[in-house]
Write an enzyme that holds these catalytic residues in place. Structure first.
Site, PDB file in Angstrom:
ATOM      1  N   GLY A  87      -0.173   1.979  -8.190  1.00 36.30           N
ATOM      2  CA  GLY A  87       0.970   2.447  -7.417  1.00 36.30           C
ATOM      3  C   GLY A  87       2.120   1.458  -7.440  1.00 36.30           C
ATOM      4  N   ASP A  88       1.802   0.158  -7.417  1.00 35.53           N
ATOM      5  CA  ASP A  88       2.846  -0.861  -7.469  1.00 35.53           C
ATOM      6  C   ASP A  88       3.561  -0.833  -8.812  1.00 35.53           C
ATOM      7  OD1 ASP A  88       2.094  -1.670  -4.937  1.00 35.53           O
ATOM      8  OD2 ASP A  88       0.737  -3.217  -5.677  1.00 35.53           O
ATOM      9  N   ASN A  91       0.656 -12.317  -2.746  1.00 35.40           N
ATOM     10  CA  ASN A  91      -0.711 -12.720  -2.397  1.00 35.40           C
ATOM     11  C   ASN A  91      -1.426 -13.366  -3.569  1.00 35.40           C
ATOM     12  OD1 ASN A  91      -0.609 -11.588   0.194  1.00 35.40           O
ATOM     13  ND2 ASN A  91      -1.412  -9.617  -0.501  1.00 35.40           N
ATOM     14  N   GLY A 140       4.659  -6.454  -2.947  1.00 35.55           N
ATOM     15  CA  GLY A 140       6.023  -6.813  -3.320  1.00 35.55           C
ATOM     16  C   GLY A 140       6.075  -7.539  -4.647  1.00 35.55           C
ATOM     17  N   ASN A 186       1.449   7.625  -1.576  1.00 29.36           N
ATOM     18  CA  ASN A 186       0.343   8.272  -2.282  1.00 29.36           C
ATOM     19  C   ASN A 186      -0.233   9.370  -1.382  1.00 29.36           C
ATOM     20  OD1 ASN A 186      -1.403   7.044  -0.405  1.00 29.36           O
ATOM     21  ND2 ASN A 186      -2.001   5.401  -1.815  1.00 29.36           N
ATOM     22  N   GLY A 246      -2.428  10.084  -8.351  1.00 28.45           N
ATOM     23  CA  GLY A 246      -3.391   9.600  -9.329  1.00 28.45           C
ATOM     24  C   GLY A 246      -3.451  10.473 -10.563  1.00 28.45           C
ATOM     25  N   ASP A 249      -9.376  -0.790 -13.677  1.00 28.27           N
ATOM     26  CA  ASP A 249      -9.059  -1.326 -12.351  1.00 28.27           C
ATOM     27  C   ASP A 249      -7.772  -0.651 -11.871  1.00 28.27           C
ATOM     28  OD1 ASP A 249      -8.500  -2.764 -10.064  1.00 28.27           O
ATOM     29  OD2 ASP A 249      -8.472  -4.725 -11.030  1.00 28.27           O
TER      30      ASP A 249
END
Length: 298
Positions: free
Chosen positions: A242-243, A10, A40, A180, A213, A237
């Site tokens: 997670g990625d 994206n 991804g 998560n 987290g 930020d």
């Protein structure tokens, strides 16, 4: 050895705001920046920057956002020979980040909806490969690639994010499922069990890792349960945390680290990532993660 990532790419429009907007409320932002993103692509960049050889398969459009979406992948040296360019707009995400580093995200999938598992040939889905997938591309394509990768002997890691509808049989076939806390609750409600790693593994039979987290991460596998604490940092930020964790975990496993050591490395990398704005652009280099980990080594 290779990490193969099948997923989204994206262009992220990141708005810095004092508070996250409530329904019907307009919040005046302090800044807006454009970053490469998509779960991804973020994970592919994280794995590559940690030293893995990475192949990325996904789809972007023929518009200006395509360059934004692939910039970090190219910079990290990710193999894009399996990237499709259909006649569709590049996926785009609108991200609001408040003063505490919390985020609120809306995504238009665009070309990501046209990504196909067939972009990856059987020959590379070998026992020496790790296949990493998420849920921002069509679920049927995710399930198809899981089946093919397992049949060819590859190690399959699925990040069930966002927690879309994927057939339970597909989840049972993976080697490690990563969720998560929110995703764990959604999945547990569907399966009729508690939202912890051990309970989810009990129903699925696959290894399960639940990231929490600041509370760290817990994984349950056939070898038992492993808990790794989070590193203490001040977040700027949290968009790609997670990625980053998923990508670096796979890079570490690809190098032969045992799960607990790979989890610790992934947690260190994610801690660095949240101290920077953006998603893919915030992923740390291997040397940075090594430096954070070095005081923990004997």
């Amino acid at each position: 050895m290779t990490v193969i990532v099948f997923g989204s790419a994206n262009a992220d429009l990141v708005f810095t705001v004092p508070d996250l907007p409530a329904p019907g409320v307009t919040v005046m932002g302090q800044d807006v920046k454009t970053f490469p993103g998509g779960k991804g692509a973020n994970q592919a960049v994280a794995a590559a920057r940690d030293g893995a050889r990475v192949i990325f398969a996904g789809a972007v459009g023929r518009d200006g956002f395509a360059e934004v979406a692939t910039a970090a992948l190219r910079d990290a040296g990710v193999d894009l020979s399996r990237l499709a360019v259909p006649d569709a707009p590049t996926g785009c995400a609108s991200i609001c980040v408040d003063a505490a580093g919390r985020n609120q995200i809306a995504v238009a999938p665009g070309a990501n909806a046209l990504a196909r598992a067939g972009q990856l040939e059987d020959a590379i889905l070998s026992p020496g490969a790790i296949v990493l997938l998420q849920m921002e591309v069509p679920p049927d394509e995710v399930a198809a690639l899981i089946r093919r990768a397992k049949a060819r002997g590859a190690r399959v890691v699925l990040n069930l994010a966002p927690p879309g509808e994927l057939r339970v049989e597909a989840m049972r076939a993976v080697d490690l499922l990563i969720v998560n806390e929110h995703e764990a609750e959604v999945l547990a409600s569907r399966l009729g069990c508690a939202p912890d790693a051990a309970a989810l593994r009990g129903v699925l039979g696959a290894g399960v890792a639940v990231t929490m987290g600041e509370a760290g991460v817990v994984a349950a596998t056939a070898a038992g349960e492993v808990a790794v604490p989070a590193f203490s940092v001040t977040p700027v930020d949290t968009t790609g945390a997670g990625d980053c964790w998923c990508g670096v975990l796979c890079a570490a496993l690809d190098r032969g680290l045992v799960l607990e050591a790979a989890m610790r490395r992934a947690s260190a990398a994610a801690a660095i990532a949240v101290t920077r704005p953006g998603a893919a652009s915030a992923m740390p280099r291997a040397a940075e993660t090594d430096a954070l980990l070095s005081p923990l080594r004997p």
